[in-house]
Design a protein around this motif. Structure first.
Motif, PDB file in Angstrom:
ATOM      1  N   VAL A 175      -0.489  29.631  15.809  1.00 13.47           N
ATOM      2  CA  VAL A 175      -0.354  29.042  17.135  1.00 13.47           C
ATOM      3  C   VAL A 175       0.169  30.081  18.122  1.00 13.47           C
ATOM      4  O   VAL A 175       0.913  30.987  17.771  1.00 13.47           O
ATOM      5  N   THR A 176      -0.263  29.930  19.370  1.00 17.96           N
ATOM      6  CA  THR A 176       0.274  30.735  20.477  1.00 17.96           C
ATOM      7  C   THR A 176       0.876  29.771  21.477  1.00 17.96           C
ATOM      8  O   THR A 176       0.205  28.829  21.911  1.00 17.96           O
ATOM      9  N   ILE A 177       2.133  29.985  21.831  1.00 23.83           N
ATOM     10  CA  ILE A 177       2.807  29.049  22.728  1.00 23.83           C
ATOM     11  C   ILE A 177       3.528  29.785  23.856  1.00 23.83           C
ATOM     12  O   ILE A 177       3.848  30.971  23.748  1.00 23.83           O
ATOM     13  N   ASN A 178       3.750  29.069  24.941  1.00 21.25           N
ATOM     14  CA  ASN A 178       4.696  29.464  25.981  1.00 21.25           C
ATOM     15  C   ASN A 178       5.879  28.516  25.841  1.00 21.25           C
ATOM     16  O   ASN A 178       5.686  27.298  25.785  1.00 21.25           O
ATOM     17  N   TYR A 179       7.090  29.055  25.734  1.00 25.59           N
ATOM     18  CA  TYR A 179       8.238  28.162  25.613  1.00 25.59           C
ATOM     19  C   TYR A 179       9.286  28.495  26.662  1.00 25.59           C
ATOM     20  O   TYR A 179       9.390  29.611  27.137  1.00 25.59           O
ATOM     21  N   LEU A 180      10.069  27.484  26.986  1.00 28.91           N
ATOM     22  CA  LEU A 180      11.115  27.609  27.997  1.00 28.91           C
ATOM     23  C   LEU A 180      12.262  26.689  27.612  1.00 28.91           C
ATOM     24  O   LEU A 180      12.052  25.502  27.336  1.00 28.91           O
ATOM     25  N   VAL A 181      13.463  27.257  27.559  1.00 29.56           N
ATOM     26  CA  VAL A 181      14.672  26.471  27.282  1.00 29.56           C
ATOM     27  C   VAL A 181      15.353  26.185  28.619  1.00 29.56           C
ATOM     28  O   VAL A 181      15.622  27.099  29.394  1.00 29.56           O
ATOM     29  N   GLU A 183      18.347  24.760  31.304  1.00 30.45           N
ATOM     30  CA  GLU A 183      19.800  24.801  31.372  1.00 30.45           C
ATOM     31  C   GLU A 183      20.364  23.447  30.944  1.00 30.45           C
ATOM     32  O   GLU A 183      19.614  22.491  30.705  1.00 30.45           O
ATOM     33  N   GLU A 184      21.673  23.332  30.887  1.00 30.15           N
ATOM     34  CA  GLU A 184      22.290  22.103  30.379  1.00 30.15           C
ATOM     35  C   GLU A 184      21.988  20.884  31.232  1.00 30.15           C
ATOM     36  O   GLU A 184      22.031  19.756  30.736  1.00 30.15           O
ATOM     37  N   ASP A 185      21.656  21.119  32.520  1.00 29.71           N
ATOM     38  CA  ASP A 185      21.333  19.972  33.366  1.00 29.71           C
ATOM     39  C   ASP A 185      19.957  19.405  33.074  1.00 29.71           C
ATOM     40  O   ASP A 185      19.576  18.350  33.588  1.00 29.71           O
ATOM     41  N   GLY A 186      19.178  20.099  32.246  1.00 31.54           N
ATOM     42  CA  GLY A 186      17.859  19.612  31.854  1.00 31.54           C
ATOM     43  C   GLY A 186      16.791  19.781  32.907  1.00 31.54           C
ATOM     44  O   GLY A 186      15.643  19.380  32.704  1.00 31.54           O
ATOM     45  N   VAL A 187      17.157  20.395  34.049  1.00 31.99           N
ATOM     46  CA  VAL A 187      16.211  20.554  35.160  1.00 31.99           C
ATOM     47  C   VAL A 187      15.982  22.025  35.483  1.00 31.99           C
ATOM     48  O   VAL A 187      14.848  22.471  35.669  1.00 31.99           O
ATOM     49  N   THR A 188      17.061  22.786  35.513  1.00 35.18           N
ATOM     50  CA  THR A 188      16.986  24.205  35.885  1.00 35.18           C
ATOM     51  C   THR A 188      16.445  25.038  34.730  1.00 35.18           C
ATOM     52  O   THR A 188      16.857  24.872  33.581  1.00 35.18           O
ATOM     53  N   GLU A 189      15.520  25.946  35.060  1.00 37.64           N
ATOM     54  CA  GLU A 189      14.963  26.822  34.035  1.00 37.64           C
ATOM     55  C   GLU A 189      15.966  27.924  33.691  1.00 37.64           C
ATOM     56  O   GLU A 189      16.555  28.543  34.569  1.00 37.64           O
ATOM     57  N   SER A 190      16.186  28.176  32.402  1.00 34.24           N
ATOM     58  CA  SER A 190      17.095  29.242  31.977  1.00 34.24           C
ATOM     59  C   SER A 190      16.312  30.546  31.837  1.00 34.24           C
ATOM     60  O   SER A 190      15.094  30.598  32.022  1.00 34.24           O
ATOM     61  N   LYS A 191      17.019  31.614  31.478  1.00 34.79           N
ATOM     62  CA  LYS A 191      16.380  32.913  31.265  1.00 34.79           C
ATOM     63  C   LYS A 191      15.761  33.016  29.872  1.00 34.79           C
ATOM     64  O   LYS A 191      15.108  34.007  29.553  1.00 34.79           O
ATOM     65  N   ILE A 192      15.991  31.999  29.056  1.00 30.11           N
ATOM     66  CA  ILE A 192      15.479  32.022  27.680  1.00 30.11           C
ATOM     67  C   ILE A 192      14.077  31.432  27.682  1.00 30.11           C
ATOM     68  O   ILE A 192      13.887  30.215  27.644  1.00 30.11           O
ATOM     69  N   LYS A 193      13.099  32.306  27.769  1.00 30.46           N
ATOM     70  CA  LYS A 193      11.717  31.865  27.794  1.00 30.46           C
ATOM     71  C   LYS A 193      10.809  32.998  27.330  1.00 30.46           C
ATOM     72  O   LYS A 193      11.196  34.165  27.307  1.00 30.46           O
ATOM     73  N   ARG A 194       9.607  32.625  26.935  1.00 35.08           N
ATOM     74  CA  ARG A 194       8.654  33.637  26.476  1.00 35.08           C
ATOM     75  C   ARG A 194       7.242  33.074  26.535  1.00 35.08           C
ATOM     76  O   ARG A 194       7.007  31.914  26.182  1.00 35.08           O
ATOM     77  N   SER A 220      -3.700  23.339  24.751  1.00 33.23           N
ATOM     78  CA  SER A 220      -3.445  23.104  26.182  1.00 33.23           C
ATOM     79  C   SER A 220      -2.443  21.973  26.429  1.00 33.23           C
ATOM     80  O   SER A 220      -2.109  21.691  27.593  1.00 33.23           O
ATOM     81  N   GLU A 221      -1.947  21.354  25.375  1.00 27.55           N
ATOM     82  CA  GLU A 221      -0.975  20.267  25.544  1.00 27.55           C
ATOM     83  C   GLU A 221       0.418  20.846  25.819  1.00 27.55           C
ATOM     84  O   GLU A 221       0.811  21.872  25.260  1.00 27.55           O
ATOM     85  N   THR A 222       1.169  20.179  26.708  1.00 29.45           N
ATOM     86  CA  THR A 222       2.556  20.545  27.001  1.00 29.45           C
ATOM     87  C   THR A 222       3.472  19.427  26.524  1.00 29.45           C
ATOM     88  O   THR A 222       3.171  18.242  26.703  1.00 29.45           O
ATOM     89  N   LYS A 244      17.055  20.844  26.500  1.00 30.94           N
ATOM     90  CA  LYS A 244      15.664  20.416  26.629  1.00 30.94           C
ATOM     91  C   LYS A 244      14.772  21.651  26.541  1.00 30.94           C
ATOM     92  O   LYS A 244      15.061  22.688  27.124  1.00 30.94           O
ATOM     93  N   VAL A 245      13.686  21.544  25.786  1.00 32.07           N
ATOM     94  CA  VAL A 245      12.747  22.647  25.585  1.00 32.07           C
ATOM     95  C   VAL A 245      11.359  22.197  26.025  1.00 32.07           C
ATOM     96  O   VAL A 245      10.939  21.074  25.737  1.00 32.07           O
ATOM     97  N   ARG A 246      10.659  23.089  26.735  1.00 29.56           N
ATOM     98  CA  ARG A 246       9.290  22.804  27.160  1.00 29.56           C
ATOM     99  C   ARG A 246       8.348  23.784  26.464  1.00 29.56           C
ATOM    100  O   ARG A 246       8.563  25.005  26.525  1.00 29.56           O
ATOM    101  N   ILE A 247       7.325  23.265  25.811  1.00 28.59           N
ATOM    102  CA  ILE A 247       6.370  24.102  25.084  1.00 28.59           C
ATOM    103  C   ILE A 247       4.950  23.755  25.499  1.00 28.59           C
ATOM    104  O   ILE A 247       4.598  22.579  25.642  1.00 28.59           O
ATOM    105  N   THR A 248       4.141  24.785  25.715  1.00 29.80           N
ATOM    106  CA  THR A 248       2.707  24.606  25.960  1.00 29.80           C
ATOM    107  C   THR A 248       1.955  25.345  24.872  1.00 29.80           C
ATOM    108  O   THR A 248       2.179  26.543  24.639  1.00 29.80           O
ATOM    109  N   LEU A 249       1.060  24.628  24.176  1.00 34.27           N
ATOM    110  CA  LEU A 249       0.248  25.233  23.112  1.00 34.27           C
ATOM    111  C   LEU A 249      -0.995  25.838  23.753  1.00 34.27           C
ATOM    112  O   LEU A 249      -1.881  25.121  24.225  1.00 34.27           O
ATOM    113  N   THR A 250      -1.058  27.163  23.821  1.00 36.40           N
ATOM    114  CA  THR A 250      -2.162  27.826  24.531  1.00 36.40           C
ATOM    115  C   THR A 250      -3.304  28.244  23.617  1.00 36.40           C
ATOM    116  O   THR A 250      -4.415  28.498  24.077  1.00 36.40           O
TER     117      THR A 250
END
Length: 450
Positions: A175-181, A183-194, A220-222, A244-250
């Motif tokens: 699998v190839t993914i884009n991920y983003l962790v 911040e604690e507020d669940g809204v702000t994007e942190s620097k931990i992403k790839r 293509s699902e997120t 909260k983590v956001r992942i997109t399967l590319t």
């Protein structure tokens, strides 16, 4: 420049260097500096280079004295500390900047005295290191270890094909993914992403352990989900926290593994005619790796006992440099910002203490090895170096001359140190008794599952 120096040895492997510069030399240094200034200075009412010394001194007296003081201290220290004949136990460590003590007084009527404190290499007095009995854990190469290596070879030689767009991600898919962790507020994007992070689902190569959440996703699902990160997680800022983590399967691919037969062996390398040839080669390699690690384990057990017999006071600057180096190497391995990781680590007392303890043990062990090499007058001869070149060439199926070309002056120094360390290790193993203890399986025994 004429001066006198006095050394006072302090605790924690640091020293106080006291320097006294005769007043005549102080005055001469001051006058020389003043003459240099006068050549280029220009004041209202005077042409460039024609300002009387008395006028210039009267106007800038305090600043000139402070400048002269700084110059004399800097030049004298440079002369003392860069002297090739300076004993090793008086030289400052590369990462230990000498600290000026107090506020030296600059007076023409008296000698100038100042002192600096800095860390030096610790004194090491080796305790008992012969006739030791130590128990060591060990392992053996089993058939299951060879089978595991064969499966890894099948994986590397697998054909990877795109799965249908309607297919779901399953174990062993690539699998190839884009991920983003977040911040604690669940809204702000942190620097931990790839982006474009590729791994095999269920293979334990995904350090963030998103495998279960990705299983069942389509291309293509997120997907967003809450993730609880364990204590001791490699990213300090996430230890023990839920985010909260956001992942997109590319991309979604499946692997078709080749059959385990003679054809596979020949595909790996034409020198293998049969699958049995490949298995024998794997066994030989695993045994060699095991023997090397077994030697390190035995040496480590001996050093634990020698360290107990050889207390060493390691300076703080040395410990800090070791810890910082380890953190930077870890950051590089995980492709994260080193300065950010060090800042995060500084806020984690538990993790900081663990790293410090590991660094102290490593430095303690290294200092003992280096001291033993000196005491036993261990050297790396030209003959030793040539044998090492031959060994490296043989292991890499290369010509000795080709290997030699890759060793510049710095690399050659490292090679010599490796040879010397092997020699002292041989002596340690010969002078002491090692007793087999607990048997472990190969993977648990080998570092990094080597």
């Amino acid at each position: 420049m004429a001066f006198k120096k006095e050394i006072k040895y302090l605790d924690k492997s640091n020293i106080n260097l006291i320097i006294t510069v005769p007043k005549d030399d102080v005055h001469k240094q001051y006058q020389d500096m003043l003459s240099d200034y006068i050549k280029d200075i220009q004041l209202p009412g005077f042409r460039k280079g024609k300002v009387p010394k008395e006028v210039f001194e009267r106007k800038y007296a305090d600043a000139l004295k402070q400048d002269a003081l700084s110059r004399i201290i800097e030049s004298t220290l440079q002369e003392v500390l860069q002297d090739e004949n300076l004993p090793r136990n008086e030289k400052p460590l590369p990462y230990a900047t000498p600290e000026l003590q107090g506020e030296p007084k600059f007076e023409f009527e008296q000698d100038l005295q100042f002192s600096v404190v800095y860390d030096v290499l610790p004194e090491v007095k080796i305790g008992s290191w012969k006739g030791i009995k130590a128990e060591y854990s060990y392992a053996e190469v089993e058939e299951t270890d060879i089978e595991r290596e064969l499966e890894a070879i099948r994986e590397r030689n697998a054909i990877v094909m795109d799965k249908d767009d309607s297919a779901q991600a399953a174990k062993n898919d690539v699998v190839t993914i884009n991920y983003l962790v977040m911040e604690e507020d669940g809204v702000t994007e942190s620097k931990i992403k790839r982006d474009d992070f590729v791994f095999t689902l269920g293979s334990n190569t995904n350090l963030y352990q998103f495998d279960d959440e990705i299983t069942g996703m389509k291309k293509s699902e997120t997907k967003e989900f809450e993730k609880k990160f364990e204590e001791g997680f490699f990213e300090p800022s996430l230890c023990g926290k839920s985010r909260k983590v956001r992942i997109t399967l590319t991309s979604l691919k499946e692997k078709k593994l080749p059959d385990l037969d003679d054809d596979l062996a020949q595909d790996v390398d034409e020198k293998y005619k049969t699958l049995e040839d490949l298995k024998n080669n794997i066994k030989d390699r695993l045994i060699k790796n095991l023997e090397k690690n077994l030697r390190d384990v035995k040496t480590g057990e001996l050093l634990k006992i020698i360290m107990e017999n050889t207390p060493v006071v390691i300076p703080e600057s040395m410990i800090k440099a070791e810890v910082d180096g380890r953190i930077r190497r870890m950051a590089q391995y995980y492709n994260v910002d080193a300065d950010s990781m060090m800042q995060i680590m500084s806020l984690d007392d538990k993790r900081q203490n663990e790293w410090r303890e590991t660094a102290v043990k490593a430095l303690h062990s290294r200092l003992i090895i280096e001291t033993l090499m000196e005491e036993q007058k261990i050297e790396a001869t030209s003959e030793d170096i040539e044998k090492e070149f031959e060994s490296i060439a043989s292991a890499n199926n290369a010509e000795v001359e080709e290997i030699r070309k890759h060793y510049n002056e710095q690399a050659l120094l490292y090679l010599k140190e490796d040879i010397k360390e092997k020699k002292i290790t041989d002596i340690l193993l010969a002078e002491n008794t090692l007793i087999p203890g607990k048997k472990e399986n190969y993977l648990d025994f080998m570092p990094d599952n080597g």
